[in-house]
Design an enzyme around this catalytic site. Structure first.
Site, PDB file in Angstrom:
ATOM      1  CD  GLU A  43       5.992  34.689  16.333  1.00 34.29           C
ATOM      2  OE1 GLU A  43       5.886  35.091  15.159  1.00 34.29           O
ATOM      3  OE2 GLU A  43       7.085  34.369  16.842  1.00 34.29           O
ATOM      4  NE  ARG A  47      11.862  35.975  21.588  1.00 34.38           N
ATOM      5  CZ  ARG A  47      12.167  36.486  20.409  1.00 34.38           C
ATOM      6  NH1 ARG A  47      12.938  37.549  20.336  1.00 34.38           N
ATOM      7  NH2 ARG A  47      11.718  35.946  19.305  1.00 34.38           N
ATOM      8  CB  THR A  71      10.752  32.080  20.721  1.00 37.06           C
ATOM      9  OG1 THR A  71      10.505  33.415  20.255  1.00 37.06           O
ATOM     10  CG2 THR A  71      12.257  31.935  20.931  1.00 37.06           C
ATOM     11  CE  LYS A 131      11.072  33.798  12.719  1.00 35.80           C
ATOM     12  NZ  LYS A 131      10.608  34.092  14.086  1.00 35.80           N
TER      13      LYS A 131
END
Ligand code: 3PG
Length: 215
Positions: A43, A47, A71, A131
């Site tokens: 993943e 960011r 993110t 999540k």
């Protein structure tokens, strides 16, 4: 959404490495190190500048890797991640706009949840894999179990404060399909190109999961 091929593949690997990589060399180096460790999953978190380039390079040159974007906190990032070839999206929280934009692209998204209300919002948006974030700070496994109880059809990817010492505890819960975390892919290892450190940490994590499955 839990039945989508991407979520199925994630459920099989049971680990979602949260990668902070910028640009093609870091992206490819990290992907290769993870794959050498037995985990063709990454993943790429949006960011840092250059995250989309890292992801795009992996999608173009390492098609075996299950590569997504993390993110993702606004609709522009949804579009950027899709343009970079993301196979799935992950968010730290839940935003109706972000989820709807992902759905309009036909891409699976795993939004972050921290409360029962967040989970109900996810269900309203057609999402049943979420999540739990930040899992450890929210209270860890006991919080997960309390949140999962009223939602037997929801599956979780707890993330945040998870590492070698507690990953197995989360994975033992019936509602947990995978755990996410950065422990296998330390930012310092990526920026120093210490690919062996990533491969070794990944091998350890993959072996621990395999031992769990054998139990
Ligand atoms: C995330 O964005 O999912 C978290 O930063 C990962 O949490 P961790 O660094 O505690 O694994």
């Amino acid at each position: 959404m839990s039945g989508t091929p991407v979520i199925e593949r994630l459920s099989q690997h049971r680990l979602l490495p949260v990668v902070v990589a910028s640009g093609e060399p870091e992206g490819l180096g990290t992907a290769d190190a993870l794959e050498s460790g037995g985990l063709p999953v990454a993943e790429f978190t949006f960011r840092v500048p250059g995250a989309a380039d890292a992801l795009a390079a992996v999608r173009a040159k390492r098609p075996d890797i299950l590569a997504g974007a993390g993110t993702i906190i606004n609709v522009d990032q949804v579009d950027q991640a899709v343009a970079a070839g993301a196979q799935y999206l992950v968010s730290p929280g839940i935003s109706d706009d972000v989820v709807r934009r992902a759905t309009s692209h036909g891409i699976p998204i795993v939004p972050g949840v921290a409360t029962p209300t967040d989970i109900m919002r996810a269900l309203d948006l057609g999402i049943d894999t979420v999540k739990l974030f930040p899992a450890a700070a929210l209270g860890g496994l006991s919080t997960l179990a309390a949140l999962a109880a009223p939602f037997p059809d929801v599956t979780f990817v707890p993330t945040g404060g998870i590492g070698p010492t507690n990953a197995a505890d989360y994975l033992a819960h019936r509602s947990v399909i995978a755990v996410g975390g950065s422990w296998m892919v330390q930012r310092s290892a990526i920026s120093h190109g210490d690919w062996n450190a990533i491969t070794e940490a990944t091998q350890e994590a993959v072996a621990a999961i395999a031992a769990l499955t054998r139990k």
